[in-house]
Design a protein around this motif. Structure first.
Motif, PDB file in Angstrom:
ATOM      1  N   MET A 137       3.053  -5.096  29.740  1.00 49.21           N
ATOM      2  CA  MET A 137       4.329  -5.764  29.950  1.00 49.21           C
ATOM      3  C   MET A 137       4.437  -6.307  31.366  1.00 49.21           C
ATOM      4  SD  MET A 137       8.180  -4.407  29.314  1.00 49.21           S
ATOM      5  CE  MET A 137       7.871  -4.365  27.586  1.00 49.21           C
ATOM      6  N   TYR A 143       6.688 -12.042  28.802  1.00 46.64           N
ATOM      7  CA  TYR A 143       6.004 -11.037  28.011  1.00 46.64           C
ATOM      8  C   TYR A 143       4.725 -11.566  27.364  1.00 46.64           C
ATOM      9  CZ  TYR A 143      10.262  -8.375  28.593  1.00 46.64           C
ATOM     10  OH  TYR A 143      11.313  -7.701  29.126  1.00 46.64           O
ATOM     11  N   PHE A 146       2.008  -9.099  27.283  1.00 49.86           N
ATOM     12  CA  PHE A 146       2.226  -8.034  26.300  1.00 49.86           C
ATOM     13  C   PHE A 146       1.515  -8.362  24.991  1.00 49.86           C
ATOM     14  CE2 PHE A 146       4.644  -6.065  22.875  1.00 49.86           C
ATOM     15  CZ  PHE A 146       4.822  -4.766  23.329  1.00 49.86           C
ATOM     16  N   LEU A 163       9.997 -11.533  23.262  1.00 50.68           N
ATOM     17  CA  LEU A 163       8.966 -11.089  22.333  1.00 50.68           C
ATOM     18  C   LEU A 163       9.117 -11.839  21.012  1.00 50.68           C
ATOM     19  CD1 LEU A 163       8.825  -7.221  22.904  1.00 50.68           C
ATOM     20  CD2 LEU A 163       7.156  -8.935  23.610  1.00 50.68           C
TER      21      LEU A 163
END
Length: 319
Positions: A137, A143, A146, A163
């Motif tokens: 992250m 993100y 991620f 996300l």
């Protein structure tokens, strides 16, 4: 291969037009019944997106008040969260049931929610979560790192702004497949995911094998029939079941094929609680694990399981 930008544009269009109409239809179904729901869907020329079980569920809810409608909007992720991310967090929930006093302005709700989110620090958003344990992250608010990890988890609604939505990721993975797609699914009535699969077959280079639980095939076929959809060449449907039959006092019963996973090009797998339904995409709490890498042991295990199940499945003739 379909680009990420094209996928995001397609999903954003769906968010800004179709999904608000779908949420409107859901509230009409709950407040006015099945006939009014069908009339609304047909008059607005949108797909029939709910399976029989979902239709019964919303009818059983009874009337939904304006406060409940607003709470429903705030709990879902699609129109409320429009911040950019690695994949579009598309979707929407404009509600209405024919009673104008109950209407909620989704755009004003979006603004309020985003303003509120902007006033919350990243540390507050994480709450008690130890940021050092959130693999990949980027705490600056981007993100993308991620979702570039070899293994990560997504939730519905998304855990953090930016996300991707699970449905968006599934459609994107399908459209970017180059050779083969393997799906094991319990319930499959999501029209958008199905349309992505049909689009993936148009090049003739991608083969698709879907193992469906035998007890749920009827719902899949109803989804096709309601929307005048066909099964294209290169897309194979197989009847799957559990390892039964099991003996009970009332007689023998077969177990369910309850596994839910997608494998694209033997290089990416998405699996978890997520059925391919409208409710999973828009109102349920769901999660999936996303794994990348051709030699990843998890993907290899899923491939072995898929092949093992496919050996005992029955190819379904759709003609």
């Amino acid at each position: 291969m379909t680009s990420r930008k094209a996928v995001e544009k397609n999903q954003t269009t769906m968010a800004d037009s179709t999904l608000p109409l779908q949420y409107e239809a859901v509230f009409i179904l709950a407040n006015e019944g099945l006939d009014s729901y069908c009339e609304y869907v047909e008059s607005n020329e949108i797909t029939f997106f709910l399976n029989d079980e979902e239709e019964r569920y919303f009818q059983d809810q009874g009337r939904i008040s304006s406060s409940e409608r607003k709470e429903f909007i705030l709990k879902t992720s699609r129109l409320v969260n429009k911040k950019p991310g690695p994949a579009s967090s598309s979707g929407g929930e404009d509600q209405g049931s024919g009673d104008n006093s109950d209407n909620v302005d989704a755009s004003s709700t979006t603004t309020t929610t985003e303003d509120k989110t902007d006033n919350i620090s990243k540390e507050d958003a994480l709450d008690s979560t130890d940021a050092s344990n959130v693999v990949g992250m980027d705490m600056s608010g981007d993100y993308t790192l991620f979702t570039k990890q070899p293994v990560y988890v997504l939730f519905q609604p998304p855990l953090y702004d930016g996300l991707p939505h699970i449905q968006d990721l599934i459609c994107e993975s399908i459209l970017n497949a180059r050779s083969n797609i393997r799906i094991s699914m319990f319930v499959f009535t999501d029209v958008f995911i199905y349309n992505s699969l049909c689009q993936a077959t148009t090049t003739g280079a991608v083969t698709i094998d879907i193992l469906l639980d035998a007890t749920q095939v009827e719902q899949f076929l109803k989804m096709l029939g309601k929307n005048c959809l066909n099964v294209p060449d290169g897309l194979n449907i197989c009847l799957n079941s559990g390892t039964g039959p099991y003996q009970r006092n009332t007689g023998a019963t077969m177990g369910l094929a309850h596994e839910k996973f997608l494998i694209c090009d033997e290089d990416k797998a998405i699996f978890g609680s997520y059925n391919y339904t409208w409710s999973a995409a828009n109102i349920n709490r769901e999660n999936v694990v996303v794994v990348s890498g051709k030699q990843h042991p998890i993907i290899r295990s899923l491939l072995q399981q898929f092949n093992k199940m496919q050996e005992t499945c029955i190819l379904f003739e759709t003609d």
